[in-house]
Design an enzyme around this catalytic site. Structure first.
Site, mmCIF file in Angstrom:
data_model
loop_
_atom_site.group_PDB
_atom_site.id
_atom_site.type_symbol
_atom_site.label_atom_id
_atom_site.label_comp_id
_atom_site.label_asym_id
_atom_site.label_seq_id
_atom_site.Cartn_x
_atom_site.Cartn_y
_atom_site.Cartn_z
ATOM 1 N N LYS A 93 0.892 -1.163 0.000
ATOM 2 C CA LYS A 93 0.000 0.000 0.000
ATOM 3 C C LYS A 93 0.934 1.219 0.000
ATOM 4 C CE LYS A 93 -2.861 3.198 1.815
ATOM 5 N NZ LYS A 93 -1.981 4.329 2.149
ATOM 6 N N GLY A 96 4.050 3.552 10.612
ATOM 7 C CA GLY A 96 3.269 4.785 10.538
ATOM 8 C C GLY A 96 2.758 5.219 11.897
ATOM 9 N N GLU A 152 4.843 -0.895 13.277
ATOM 10 C CA GLU A 152 5.685 0.016 14.060
ATOM 11 C C GLU A 152 4.921 1.321 14.097
ATOM 12 O OE1 GLU A 152 9.518 1.119 12.284
ATOM 13 O OE2 GLU A 152 9.153 2.946 13.416
ATOM 14 N N CYS A 195 11.262 8.105 13.405
ATOM 15 C CA CYS A 195 10.512 7.427 14.469
ATOM 16 C C CYS A 195 11.370 7.255 15.720
ATOM 17 C CB CYS A 195 10.015 6.077 13.977
ATOM 18 S SG CYS A 195 11.291 5.139 13.136
#
Lengths: 489, 489
Positions: free
Chosen positions: B145, B200, B224, B261
């Site tokens: 995706k 995300g 994650e 992140c």
């Protein structure tokens, strides 16, 4: 007797408080071995208590207890070896993209594990069973939800485990025990519970899985829920040894009054003479089987209703009719049905659902295409079995290899010319399989079951004096490990 | 551009149909290496496309692409070695309880894997990133995706991967690509999808996790989602090198406009002179940082609103005020707050939530008890960092060891005297951590990321000619394995 939410909380907190005592692997292994010793010492009393609650009989229960003790010791050996820690050490490498710093990874215990006991194994899949043994081995205290079919045995066993813990100065809270359906739900929702193991029904297991996934902080839920355990008998195998296969099948499906999660519940057998001989010998052997007692009355009611409903389906025959035996017992039996009936969605789908108890379904197929059609409709399974001719087994005919490739996607364990009942406690064992056999990709039996209760952590650029001994360069604990990409042991 | 449910179905079916072509491990490794080669060849065009869509700049993007290619090759090496197959062989042992039959276990690919791309890494955590590389290495086709922040780059990269596949006669469906929010939901629900990887936000990841868990057949969802990445600076460390720590922190929190992140989002620094020097040097360094462009306008809006809300809390100061820079840019900044404000539930909880972008929070503590109080309130993290004095790092003072023990339960990677930004692709890497850092116990970077896309299967009493070569006694593939309990390689 049923634990309140507060009592569940106390058990979980006591378990959490016991965790530091499990940090030393030598203490853990000593505890596991003492637990095995004390369970064996208390064997007579435990078997008597379990028999009174489950009617499984002293022979089966004595064997189950021996298996349970073997399993506790096997996990102690695994902890001693230490490969389960998954130690990986990378020294700095400036040539990598991006550069690699000093990185050292191993696995640490998850925390408190909730264990949901099975009805059908008061020892091996209950308080002292594989989930408990593997969790303790991983360094995780447990809180066990007792099965209502054997609450007294559960209490007795828990007290033995706590005595073993006390001998090694581990707080008794390391093995908590709670009773009651609601307590089970509270347990999986408790914020301090970090993982769960379950053996039981699809309905019960899925409800707990859903609760585990819906938590604010979801936790791993390793559930073994149900399995049909298909068997495929090739035409050549039936021609070669139809009688023997029929007799073997009868033994496996009626073993322990059919109360095993790996009972063969669907058998694809060919039409024609070989298949007829199989059905004939199955008829004789099942017909000779004594009525038996199921674990509880609810199961008996479900069995009686389940087989009645199946018997009423079109084209379903009962060479030996399963059903109510005496007031408390059930009689074994089996159904036959044309495989074509199972090849498309319809009311016959009931025949590809597990029916707990001494019953199986023999679906007679015309050709390989019908086998494929039926297999394609099956849910995931713990096991799949193929019965081959000697040429097929020897690879002389390609059919054996083809069929193995066809059943492998369906199951966690694949058997050739054997029967799925009997789940060895061994390093290579895999007692799991695609959903609903299990809710994860893991196993509840065998050496790798310990992996469920650990999570990795990596230390970056950490000075040697601060590293846990497991991660030091000189390998003071002699652990198998991977260093700079190379396996060492 | 957005894929309909039907188009998602076609991509998934095409991926499923490509799976047999990945069965041969030599084909897989050749494919992975060709993919790396072709991505590198197309580097200029890919970096240009990615920069146009993300504004991350050619330097960062060139490095990211190099990392991505390194990762593809690293997974090829892992496949060549074969330890990831987890081969365990037990020969029959009648002395065990119960007896052990011939059992041989290894791991097989799960099936089609859904990969959800990240906004902030158009290469390394997107179409050709770690999830895709590890899934292909495991033998699983993927349907990716695409992230809406870089749809064109995603298409370009997918076409390169498909060209690499074609060179090895692998159907191009092996790497599917779909666009659109609804398509992402359809994808995780598709019956042929067997697992998912996601990088995300907590909100987006949790929604997909919930959908994966609610399926009739639940699938593993390795997401994650988010991380605060706490840093603890001891009093002695601040006294010894407060300025250096402040400067290092500024570099880490502003790197890539704070869009990592693993950006350090909360720093526990002592009150007093050492901490003051840290804050002073942080102020100088962050004040000197140029305004930067965030990945998209939604992120910029969220950042501007997020920092404004935080700035308005009682006792919160902004030595350098973060916020809107120019029309498209944002300026880096940071907050200070007394640690006591974070020690109990309240409106200041906002400060222990991730704020994506170039901002961090420095919580000034009075004593070790305040550190403990704040750490105990943190959710799970990808990383935790401690900054120690030389005596603490050398183990001369016990404080280093104590603090490592305290932060280890909070994170998947623990750093000493470093900064969490920069995630090496290495065998020992663990890029994961307690929820919400990840939704499972696995990693999305490093050698063990391949484990996510496999499930074990055991063969019982299977004649040698029917066994896969991986499980044969003579080990024709030279795989590392465990035989009768003993590790061999």
């Amino acid at each position: 007797m049923e634990a309140t939410a507060e009592e569940v909380g106390l058990a979980v907190t006591a378990a959490r408080d016991a965790a530091p005592a499990l940090a030393d692997r030598a203490v853990r292994t000593a505890f596991l071995r003492t637990a095995a010793d004390l369970l064996q010492e208390a064997g007579d009393r435990l078997v008597e208590a379990a028999d009174a609650e489950t009617a499984l009989g002293p022979v089966r229960l004595t064997g189950e207890l021996a298996r349970t003790c073997f399993q506790l010791r096997a996990f102690a050996d695994i902890v001693d070896e230490g490969a389960f820690l998954g130690v990986v050490i990378d020294h700095p490498d400036g040539s990598a993209t991006p550069p690699i710093p000093d990185l050292r990874r191993y696995k640490i215990p998850l925390g408190v594990v909730a264990v949901y006991s099975a009805s059908n194994f008061p020892f091996a899949f209950s308080v002292p069973g594989g989930d408990t043994a593997s969790a303790l081995a991983a360094g995780c205290p447990v809180v066990v939800k007792a099965h209502p079919d054997h609450p007294g045995t559960s209490e007795l066993v828990a007290s033995v485990l706590r005595r073993a813990a006390a001998r090694h100065d581990i707080p008794e809270g390391v093995v908590g025990l709670v009773h009651g359906f609601e307590a089970g739900i509270e347990l999986v929702k408790h914020p301090l519970v970090a993982g769960a193991g379950f053996t039981g029904s699809i309905r019960g297991g899925r409800a707990l899985f859903d609760a585990a996934a819906a938590r604010p902080v979801p936790i791993p839920f390793h559930g073994e829920l149900g399995s049909l355990n298909p068997v495929v008998v090739t035409e050549a195998a039936a021609a070669e040894r139809g009688e023997e296969i029929g007799t073997g099948l009868a033994g496996s499906m009626t073993l322990g009054v059919g109360q095993f999660c790996v009972k063969p519940g669907l058998v694809l057998a060919p039409e024609g003479a070989g298949g007829d001989r199989l059905v004939k010998s199955l008829t004789d052997a099942v017909g000779d089987t004594d009525a038996g007692v199921l674990l509880d009355h609810r199961m008996r009611d479900n069995f009686v209703a389940g087989v009645r409903e199946r018997a009423g389906l079109a084209d379903v025959d009962s060479p030996v009719t399963p059903g109510a035996g005496g007031e408390h017992t059930v009689s074994a039996g089996f159904f036959t049905v044309p495989a074509a009936r199972l090849a498309a969605e319809g009311e016959h789908d009931l025949l590809i659902e597990e029916c707990f108890g001494p019953v199986t379904v023999v679906a007679r197929y015309k050709d390989a295409a019908e086998i494929t059609a039926v297999l394609s409709r099956l849910p995931g399974n713990l096991t799949a079995t193929v019965q081959l001719s000697s040429d097929e087994a020897a690879g002389v005919s390609p059919r054996g290899t083809e069929l193995l490739a066809e059943v492998t996607p369906l199951a966690g364990r694949v058997l050739v010319d054997g029967w799925p009942t009997g789940v060895a406690v061994a390093p290579a064992q895999h007692h799991g399989g695609p959903y609903p056999a299990t809710t994860s990709t893991s196993t509840s039996v065998g050496g790798t079951a310990i992996e469920r209760w650990l999570r990795p952590v990596a230390y970056q650029n950490t000075p040697e004096p601060l590293l846990p001994p497991e991660l030091r360069d000189d390998n003071p604990l002699g652990l198998p490990r991977r260093v700079d990409g190379t396996l060492e042991h």
